[in-house]
Design an enzyme around this catalytic site. Sequence first.
Site, PDB file in Angstrom:
ATOM      1  N   GLU A  60      45.665  31.094  41.091  1.00 40.14           N
ATOM      2  CA  GLU A  60      44.535  31.751  41.748  1.00 40.14           C
ATOM      3  C   GLU A  60      44.492  31.494  43.246  1.00 40.14           C
ATOM      4  O   GLU A  60      44.180  32.399  44.029  1.00 40.14           O
ATOM      5  CB  GLU A  60      43.219  31.312  41.092  1.00 40.14           C
ATOM      6  N   GLN A  82      40.932  36.536  36.434  1.00 38.40           N
ATOM      7  CA  GLN A  82      40.782  36.938  35.032  1.00 38.40           C
ATOM      8  C   GLN A  82      39.423  36.571  34.430  1.00 38.40           C
ATOM      9  O   GLN A  82      38.850  37.339  33.663  1.00 38.40           O
ATOM     10  CB  GLN A  82      41.912  36.324  34.218  1.00 38.40           C
ATOM     11  N   PHE A  83      38.926  35.403  34.766  1.00 39.03           N
ATOM     12  CA  PHE A  83      37.556  34.992  34.431  1.00 39.03           C
ATOM     13  C   PHE A  83      37.002  34.297  35.673  1.00 39.03           C
ATOM     14  O   PHE A  83      37.743  33.583  36.341  1.00 39.03           O
ATOM     15  CB  PHE A  83      37.533  33.991  33.264  1.00 39.03           C
ATOM     16  N   ALA A  84      35.719  34.488  35.967  1.00 38.44           N
ATOM     17  CA  ALA A  84      35.132  33.829  37.142  1.00 38.44           C
ATOM     18  C   ALA A  84      35.332  32.319  37.065  1.00 38.44           C
ATOM     19  O   ALA A  84      35.439  31.643  38.087  1.00 38.44           O
ATOM     20  CB  ALA A  84      33.650  34.175  37.241  1.00 38.44           C
ATOM     21  N   HIS A 129      34.878  29.928  30.057  1.00 35.93           N
ATOM     22  CA  HIS A 129      34.984  31.392  30.020  1.00 35.93           C
ATOM     23  C   HIS A 129      33.609  32.043  30.002  1.00 35.93           C
ATOM     24  O   HIS A 129      33.443  33.151  29.513  1.00 35.93           O
ATOM     25  CB  HIS A 129      35.793  31.847  28.791  1.00 35.93           C
TER      26      HIS A 129
END
Lengths: 337, 336
Positions: A60, A82-84, A129
């Site tokens: 990231e 993809q996920f915060a 998640h």
Amino acid sequence: MATMTMIEAIRDALDVAMGRDDDVVVFGEDVGYFGGVFRCTQGLQAKYGKTRCFDTPINESGIVGTAIGMAAYGLRPCLEIQFADYVYPAYDQIVSEAARLRHRSNGDFTAPLTIRMPTGGGIFGGQTHSQSPEALFTHVAGLKTVVPSNPRDAKGLLLAAIEDDDPVIFLEPKRLYNGPFDGHHERAVTPWAGHPLAEVPAGYYSEPLGRAAIRRPGAAATVLAYGTMVHVALADVAARGIDAEVVDLRTLLPLDLDCIAASVRKTGRCVVVHEATLTSGFGAELAALVQEHCFFHLEAPVARVTGWDTPYPHAQEWDYFPGPARVGEALAAVLEI
Amino acid sequence: MARTRRKRKLDEPKPVPATEELLKYYNDMLMIRRFEEKAGQLYGMGLIGGFCHLYIGQEAVVVGMQAAIGEGDAVITSYRDHGHMLACGMAPKGVMAELTGRSGGYSKGKGGSMHMFSREQSFFGGHGIVGAQVPLGTGIAFGLKYRETDRVCLTYFGDGSANQGQVYESFNMAELWKLPVIYIIENNQYAMGTSVQRSSAQTELFRRGESFGIPGEQVDGMDVLAVKAAGEEAVAWARSGRGPYILEMKTYRYRGHSMSDPAKYRTKEEVQRVRSERDPIDRMREFLVTGAHSDEVALKAVDRDIKKAVTEAAEFAQNSPEPATSELYTDILLEA
């Protein structure tokens, strides 16, 4: 107009943006070939090629840092985390580089990038998640933070974000991807089909950043909400028959303070709701602004309904989630004062 | 495919550029040295506050690399950046005025020593967070390739940054996507107060790209001609679409990490030895005179002109007005 889910609306926005401007590039983990874990980028690689829609390694910090370089050079990257919950390795790049480039270069360089991230809970994702990290971004001068609550806004706001000359954090409430979730997890899933805000105009349009929307006008109290909590608040207000005004903030920064202040001055009572943890959450900022701007109109203290100050739980997800019962209790309490 | 992974020998034959170019390298290196000495003085006088990382000793690296690139090639570096700006063609007055935090500075005093930029000169900044500029340089290279230019991005970082995770994230992406980026590791041997030996399991930093298949070379960073020769090969590699290249420049900073560095981590003798035996400017001066490219009289005139330009920069930096407090709220977002 076509009826779309939030996923389809986001995909449509990316498609429109890529079609209008060759400088728009779309990338992230699993974004190209696979089409994104939530399928938001499905078909874009086939349509626009691997140069404009592509997969990145799982890194990231490197993804965001590289995007900042692209943006400083002159491209308009729109990348997906993809996920915060995965954004933390990139936080340094977002704060120290993306948000600050314009100021420290006296406007010579900017970072017009959009970082899309699925946010929030309600899917049994556990700690890593489900989080709602918006306050980490609203705390940073030089960023804009957007949280859409429906397909029509998602498309218009995403197009505005991509066109914006500043870095935009675009948080997509993942529990809203497939339907207007109202917090009643025990009921069957409501799809977007049939919802008026799932009617999405074709082609290009944009929703300006910094403008809130009143989802339900009312006179008795104001509910300030964004993302999933807009639907939770609307359902609960309807169920209890309370004449509350539900304000969907849509963008947290820039914030539509005029709309907020006008509503609270009218109703005299205010409940702030969000999924994120309480302490130093964005609700604290909202409560402070309301008391600064509406103090002499307030009939009751501003109430906050939020997630608890705990890690996002797995087994106790619905104890944590500020569902309809808690929103309703807060409204009732505020109205009794 | 066979890849270069080597240490360039100290006495390796190098092409000798034309006299005019040699004089330019000498001039540019000396300009950086005198500029930095003046910055050190102004700091001592309290006219520059906060952080100030001087480039003295490392001049051959940036001057040699700049000689290896052309119009439209991009440059990005960390916080020891004054030399890079001057080498890129940014005006000494504007750089010095940024150091003193004045409105005549490149960032109108909003950036300071570590944060200056020039789109006009393709200089993408000084960056104050160790290693954070490396993915940016990688992204700039992506942009250069995406727009189908044949330009490259020089991405500088130090031996300290070389241990940052995002550097390896960048290496991976750059090789995966064959980006035209040259990673220049300015190994001055000390990450603030920690030597490479005390911080790095693999001290041959030019080998850090091996597992990605990125060619790497170690270069005598105290020899401007060696830097230029290695730089030209690396640039040609990247320009031709073969992807990134790593150059480890063995160099040395004479001054402390920043102005508040007591330098207890190395001996005075060590610094003195490098100064007397490897100084890039002394070596160039000797090369110019013994090779009859120039003479003492002509070089004195160069010294004099530089001194004048630096004095003017310092005067400008002291006389330029301080920025208005209202500037604080400008350039945060496009619209306030």
